[in-house]
Enzyme design. Structure first.
Site, PDB file in Angstrom:
ATOM      1  N   ASN A 101      -9.119  -1.516  12.732  1.00 17.57           N
ATOM      2  CA  ASN A 101     -10.507  -1.812  11.872  1.00 17.57           C
ATOM      3  C   ASN A 101     -10.657  -3.076  11.179  1.00 17.57           C
ATOM      4  OD1 ASN A 101      -8.818  -1.028   9.904  1.00 17.57           O
ATOM      5  ND2 ASN A 101     -10.131   0.735   9.353  1.00 17.57           N
TER       6      ASN A 101
ATOM      7  N   ASP B  30       0.840  -1.115   0.223  1.00 15.94           N
ATOM      8  CA  ASP B  30       0.145   0.019   0.055  1.00 15.94           C
ATOM      9  C   ASP B  30       0.846   1.306  -0.079  1.00 15.94           C
ATOM     10  OD1 ASP B  30       0.853  -0.135   2.750  1.00 15.94           O
ATOM     11  OD2 ASP B  30      -1.167  -0.833   3.448  1.00 15.94           O
TER      12      ASP B  30
ATOM     13  N   GLU C 284      -9.781  -0.625   3.370  1.00 18.19           N
ATOM     14  CA  GLU C 284     -10.916  -0.228   4.506  1.00 18.19           C
ATOM     15  C   GLU C 284     -11.968  -0.948   4.442  1.00 18.19           C
ATOM     16  OE1 GLU C 284      -8.633   1.182   6.667  1.00 18.19           O
ATOM     17  OE2 GLU C 284      -8.728   3.249   6.380  1.00 18.19           O
TER      18      GLU C 284
ATOM     19  N   HIS D 107      -8.713  -3.886   8.648  1.00 16.54           N
ATOM     20  CA  HIS D 107      -8.231  -3.749   7.187  1.00 16.54           C
ATOM     21  C   HIS D 107      -7.007  -4.654   7.003  1.00 16.54           C
ATOM     22  CE1 HIS D 107      -5.294   0.110   8.308  1.00 16.54           C
ATOM     23  NE2 HIS D 107      -4.641  -0.991   8.339  1.00 16.54           N
TER      24      HIS D 107
HETATM   25  P1  PGA Z   1       0.520  -2.187  12.622  1.00 19.30           P
HETATM   26  O1  PGA Z   1      -0.235  -1.885  11.570  1.00 19.30           O
HETATM   27  O2  PGA Z   1       1.404  -3.277  12.180  1.00 19.30           O
HETATM   28  O3  PGA Z   1       1.635  -0.952  12.833  1.00 19.30           O
HETATM   29  O4  PGA Z   1      -0.136  -2.417  13.908  1.00 19.30           O
HETATM   30  C1  PGA Z   1      -0.996  -2.732  10.989  1.00 19.30           C
HETATM   31  C2  PGA Z   1      -2.271  -1.948  10.037  1.00 19.30           C
HETATM   32  O5  PGA Z   1      -2.621  -1.009  10.540  1.00 19.30           O
HETATM   33  O6  PGA Z   1      -2.286  -2.679   9.090  1.00 19.30           O
END
Ligand code: PGA
Length: 247
Positions: free
Chosen positions: A136, A67, A143, A138
């Site tokens: 959330n 992403d 999203e 994702h």
């Molecule tokens: P994180 O992020 O590994 O920093 O917890 C995960 C995400 O938001 O996809």
């Protein structure tokens, strides 16, 4: 979907690195889509250590960026490609030319998304997806709601993602509002997926992912319809001290 409960973050990172190394040993030119975010950082560091020790060889892998924030210059410190480069590509000696990128500053994001999906198709799909779990639900920046057939596309980030990404860049207001993300369609078709989950703050969304309804409102729950998926979660994320928890 298999669940591995690691003792702690170091254990999670070691187990994840070993799985990635095993996939690459089976197929040295594996097409691998790689998350940034905090969770996979330990595994990437462990892979670099393994490569120095001769136990891993990244020479032939085909990395794909998962992403990208949209509308920031390529050399902006928030560019997710830069994070991938610092954490994974450079320590493993992988040249930029080998990477399929999602350009942050693309003048035509829709065309960039189509080119990315075409590159995944040309690679024969992903051999391995290394993913983190958003607060959330994702995956990448898919999203909620994100249907299982969602292509690579431009997205507007939700409040949850703005809040959770704020600490990466020194505050919520510094998080770009839009992104492009590899779509669910290619992620769910990966021949192997590792979903890495660490920390007590992920406990509820991990539970929803594993045991709640399979729904586009929790995109990670759609992994339960996918092929070979292994969730590697540390004990803090599993909440072993919680008697209602089924880990
Ligand atoms: P994180 O992020 O590994 O920093 O917890 C995960 C995400 O938001 O996809």
């Amino acid at each position: 979907m298999n669940l591995i409960v690691a003792n702690d973050y170091a254990d999670l990172s070691r187990v994840a690195a070993e799985r990635i190394a095993a996939a690459v040993a089976r197929k040295p030119d594996a097409a691998i889509v790689l998350a940034t975010g905090n969770t996979p950082m330990g595994a990437y560091a462990e892979l670099a250590r393994m490569q120095r020790a001769g136990a891993f060889d990244a020479t032939h892998i085909r990395p794909f960026q998962l992403d990208a924030y949209l509308g920031i210059p390529f050399d902006d410190e928030r560019a997710l490609y830069g994070w991938l480069e610092r954490a994974f590509l450079r320590p493993l000696g992988i040249a930029r030319e080998r990477v399929v990128m999602l350009p942050d500053g693309a003048p035509d994001p829709e065309a960039a998304c189509r080119a990315y999906d075409a590159a995944v198709d040309a690679a024969g799909g992903f051999d391995l997806a290394v993913l983190g779990l958003g607060p959330n639900g994702h995956l990448g920046f898919n999203e909620p709601p994100s249907p299982a057939d969602a292509p690579t596309r431009r997205v507007i980030l939700t409040e949850a993602s703005l809040n959770s990404n704020g600490p990466y860049w020194g505050g919520r207001d510094r998080v770009p509002r839009e992104a492009i993300t590899c779509g669910m369609r290619h992620l769910l078709a990966a021949r192997e997926t590792l979903l890495l989950v660490s920390g007590a703050h992920k406990r509820e969304i991990l539970r929803a992912t594993l045991y709640g309804p399979v729904t586009s409102d929790v995109p990670a729950s759609l992994l339960r319809l996918a092929g070979k998926v292994t969730v590697i979660a540390d004990a803090a994320a599993c909440g072993r001290d919680d008697p209602t928890w089924r880990c």
